[in-house]
Write a protein that holds these residues in place. Structure first.
Motif, PDB file in Angstrom:
ATOM      1  N   PRO A 231      61.952  36.792  13.461  1.00  0.00           N
ATOM      2  CA  PRO A 231      61.947  35.939  12.270  1.00  0.00           C
ATOM      3  C   PRO A 231      60.561  35.869  11.646  1.00  0.00           C
ATOM      4  O   PRO A 231      59.553  36.058  12.333  1.00  0.00           O
ATOM      5  N   GLU A 232      60.514  35.608  10.351  1.00  0.00           N
ATOM      6  CA  GLU A 232      59.239  35.441   9.682  1.00  0.00           C
ATOM      7  C   GLU A 232      58.533  34.214  10.246  1.00  0.00           C
ATOM      8  O   GLU A 232      59.143  33.159  10.405  1.00  0.00           O
ATOM      9  N   PRO A 233      57.256  34.340  10.559  1.00  0.00           N
ATOM     10  CA  PRO A 233      56.531  33.159  11.071  1.00  0.00           C
ATOM     11  C   PRO A 233      56.306  32.144   9.960  1.00  0.00           C
ATOM     12  O   PRO A 233      56.247  32.518   8.774  1.00  0.00           O
ATOM     13  N   PRO A 234      56.183  30.863  10.295  1.00  0.00           N
ATOM     14  CA  PRO A 234      55.929  29.860   9.257  1.00  0.00           C
ATOM     15  C   PRO A 234      54.565  30.062   8.616  1.00  0.00           C
ATOM     16  O   PRO A 234      53.625  30.539   9.262  1.00  0.00           O
TER      17      PRO A 234
ATOM     18  N   CYS B  66      50.484  35.738  12.293  1.00  0.00           N
ATOM     19  CA  CYS B  66      51.351  36.685  11.585  1.00  0.00           C
ATOM     20  C   CYS B  66      52.627  37.002  12.360  1.00  0.00           C
ATOM     21  O   CYS B  66      53.374  37.914  11.987  1.00  0.00           O
ATOM     22  N   GLY B  67      52.878  36.243  13.421  1.00  0.00           N
ATOM     23  CA  GLY B  67      54.110  36.447  14.170  1.00  0.00           C
ATOM     24  C   GLY B  67      54.071  37.604  15.138  1.00  0.00           C
ATOM     25  O   GLY B  67      55.116  38.173  15.470  1.00  0.00           O
ATOM     26  N   TYR B  68      52.882  37.932  15.624  1.00  0.00           N
ATOM     27  CA  TYR B  68      52.706  38.978  16.625  1.00  0.00           C
ATOM     28  C   TYR B  68      52.373  38.308  17.963  1.00  0.00           C
ATOM     29  O   TYR B  68      51.198  38.048  18.253  1.00  0.00           O
ATOM     30  N   PRO B  69      53.356  38.005  18.797  1.00  0.00           N
ATOM     31  CA  PRO B  69      53.048  37.363  20.077  1.00  0.00           C
ATOM     32  C   PRO B  69      52.286  38.306  21.008  1.00  0.00           C
ATOM     33  O   PRO B  69      52.432  39.530  20.937  1.00  0.00           O
ATOM     34  N   ALA B  70      51.451  37.721  21.851  1.00  0.00           N
ATOM     35  CA  ALA B  70      50.719  38.513  22.842  1.00  0.00           C
ATOM     36  C   ALA B  70      51.683  39.039  23.895  1.00  0.00           C
ATOM     37  O   ALA B  70      52.579  38.319  24.352  1.00  0.00           O
ATOM     38  N   GLU B  71      51.502  40.292  24.277  1.00  0.00           N
ATOM     39  CA  GLU B  71      52.382  40.907  25.270  1.00  0.00           C
ATOM     40  C   GLU B  71      51.652  41.291  26.554  1.00  0.00           C
ATOM     41  O   GLU B  71      52.287  41.609  27.546  1.00  0.00           O
TER      42      GLU B  71
END
Length: 201
Positions: free
Chosen positions: A196-199, A164-169
């Motif tokens: 940006p919207e994830p693919p 969903c386009g939430y990278p791990a931080e």
């Protein structure tokens, strides 16, 4: 996605039903239209071992389920939280849940969570719903940053966040007590309104 400055007083989650084509996201409450009724749906979810461990509802009887639904309604009424029942649009069967809530409303910081009932797992439902609720929260309530925190052992939730386009931080140590009564380390993921919207996979 571009974002505009939002007046903090306008940051409110307003009740709405989201149509995802075959899926209906309906605001949780006692009157939510679900096959068998909202109370029965909550009790079924609360009894599932995976939900009880990672997303405990703590409703063991009708009174507990009604209290849960009342809290959902109160969140909507105050614009502070948006809890959706994920329902099969064809037959009204409850499939899951998505909940978005403010962590710091004035700053536009929110957090999202989700669970899926056993019969609906493995179909990409959590990903599809999380993407939709994320976009809705950014577009309609001015969310600036939305976070996902999940137990390190919850691999399925980690995959949903990444899709969903939430990278791990990073990792939050012993940050939350889960349904097993133990404090677990959590992975923190976040999505900015400007990301940006994830693919679509």
């Amino acid at each position: 996605m571009n974002t505009v400055e939002t007046d903090p007083d306008q940051r409110a989650f307003a009740p709405v039903t989201l149509d995802l084509g075959g899926l209906s996201l309906r605001p949780w409450g006692r009157a939510t239209e679900i096959l068998g009724g909202a109370v029965a749906g909550v009790l079924a979810a609360a009894a599932d071992p995976a939900i009880a461990r990672w997303n405990p509802i703590r409703a063991t009887d009708r009174a507990g389920a009604e209290a849960y639904l009342d809290r959902c309604e109160a969140g909507w009424a105050g614009g502070a939280a948006a809890a959706f029942a994920v329902v099969d649009a064809t037959d009204g069967t409850l499939l899951g849940n998505s909940a978005l809530r403010w962590v710091d409303r004035a700053d536009g910081l929110a957090m999202i969570g989700y669970w899926v009932l056993p019969a609906a797992r493995g179909r990409g439902l959590a990903t599809r719903v999380t993407r939709a609720v994320t976009a809705w929260g950014i577009a309609t309530a001015g969310a600036r940053r939305i976070e996902i925190a999940h137990a390190v052992g919850n691999d399925a939730s980690c995959r949903v966040a990444e899709r969903c386009g939430y990278p791990a931080e990073g990792t939050l140590r012993a940050s939350h007590r889960y349904g097993d009564g133990a404090y677990h380390d959590e992975h923190l993921h976040a999505r900015l309104a400007t990301d940006p919207e994830p693919p679509v996979r």
